[in-house]
Motif scaffolding. Sequence first.
Motif, short mmCIF file in Angstrom:
data_model
loop_
_atom_site.label_atom_id
_atom_site.label_comp_id
_atom_site.label_asym_id
_atom_site.label_seq_id
_atom_site.Cartn_x
_atom_site.Cartn_y
_atom_site.Cartn_z
N ALA A 1 127.34 8.70 59.12
CA ALA A 1 128.54 8.16 59.73
C ALA A 1 128.58 8.58 61.20
CB ALA A 1 129.78 8.66 59.00
N PRO A 2 129.31 7.86 62.04
CA PRO A 2 129.39 8.21 63.46
C PRO A 2 129.87 9.65 63.66
CG PRO A 2 130.30 6.04 63.10
CD PRO A 2 130.04 6.62 61.74
N GLY A 3 129.14 10.41 64.44
CA GLY A 3 129.52 11.78 64.74
C GLY A 3 129.24 12.77 63.64
N LYS A 4 128.58 12.33 62.57
CA LYS A 4 128.29 13.23 61.46
C LYS A 4 126.79 13.30 61.21
CE LYS A 4 132.66 12.63 58.98
NZ LYS A 4 133.29 12.34 57.66
N GLN A 5 126.40 14.36 60.49
CA GLN A 5 125.00 14.52 60.14
C GLN A 5 124.62 13.58 59.01
OE1 GLN A 5 124.45 18.74 59.30
NE2 GLN A 5 123.70 19.06 61.39
N ARG A 6 123.36 13.24 58.96
CA ARG A 6 122.87 12.42 57.87
C ARG A 6 122.94 13.23 56.58
NH1 ARG A 6 117.44 8.99 58.81
NH2 ARG A 6 118.71 8.55 60.66
N GLU A 7 123.41 12.60 55.51
CA GLU A 7 123.52 13.29 54.23
C GLU A 7 122.85 12.48 53.13
OE1 GLU A 7 127.44 13.74 52.56
OE2 GLU A 7 127.95 11.63 52.85
N ASP B 1 133.24 5.87 53.03
CA ASP B 1 131.85 5.51 52.73
C ASP B 1 131.20 4.76 53.88
OD1 ASP B 1 132.93 4.79 49.39
OD2 ASP B 1 131.85 6.58 50.07
N THR B 2 131.97 4.42 54.89
CA THR B 2 131.44 3.70 56.05
C THR B 2 130.36 4.52 56.74
OG1 THR B 2 133.49 2.47 56.43
CG2 THR B 2 132.01 2.77 58.31
N ALA B 3 129.18 3.93 56.89
CA ALA B 3 128.05 4.63 57.48
C ALA B 3 126.87 3.68 57.57
CB ALA B 3 127.66 5.85 56.64
N VAL B 4 125.84 4.13 58.25
CA VAL B 4 124.54 3.47 58.16
C VAL B 4 123.81 4.12 56.98
CG1 VAL B 4 122.35 2.96 59.27
CG2 VAL B 4 124.46 2.99 60.62
N TYR B 5 123.33 3.29 56.08
CA TYR B 5 122.65 3.77 54.89
C TYR B 5 121.15 3.58 55.06
CZ TYR B 5 126.99 4.45 52.37
OH TYR B 5 128.23 4.91 51.97
N TRP C 1 111.10 6.62 56.28
CA TRP C 1 112.47 6.13 56.39
C TRP C 1 112.48 4.64 56.66
CZ3 TRP C 1 116.60 9.38 55.59
CH2 TRP C 1 116.34 10.75 55.62
N GLY C 2 113.52 3.99 56.13
CA GLY C 2 113.77 2.61 56.52
C GLY C 2 114.57 2.57 57.81
N GLN C 3 114.89 1.34 58.23
CA GLN C 3 115.57 1.18 59.51
C GLN C 3 117.08 1.32 59.39
OE1 GLN C 3 114.70 -1.27 57.56
NE2 GLN C 3 116.42 -2.69 57.55
N GLY C 4 117.60 1.29 58.17
CA GLY C 4 119.02 1.46 57.94
C GLY C 4 119.76 0.15 57.83
N THR C 5 120.87 0.19 57.09
CA THR C 5 121.74 -0.97 56.96
C THR C 5 123.18 -0.49 57.03
OG1 THR C 5 122.23 -2.93 55.60
CG2 THR C 5 121.75 -0.91 54.41
#
Length: 115
Positions: A40-46, A89-93, A105-109
């Motif tokens: 998510a914006p401003g957060k670490q990848r989890e 839950d809003t984020a790049v997955y 890694w994939g490119q994200g969605t």
Amino acid sequence: QVQLVESGGGLVQAGESLRLACAVSGSIFGINTMAWYRQAPGKQRESVAAITSGGTTNYVNSVKGRFTISRDGAKNTVYLQMNSLKPEDTAVYYCAATVPGGMYWGQGTQVTVSS
């Protein structure tokens, strides 16, 4: 080399569902674990959910009971079924594959959940 291509993201309202797909190609026989991460914006990848080559799954507490990770071996595709979505839950997955010595890694969605 492993190639990962995600699809299925979008904009939904709170309470709705989405299914993400990750198409896997390349040297798939070396993959130990497939996983979905989000950032998510401003957060670490989890890490959100993972499935091992033996079929064991695990989930971050915040999605347990709402998200399900699965795979279709015939299609070389990993899915993330997301139900009862929340604005948080809003984020790049991202789809990720773990192999001996590293990760792909994939490119994200983008998934956006409006309240």
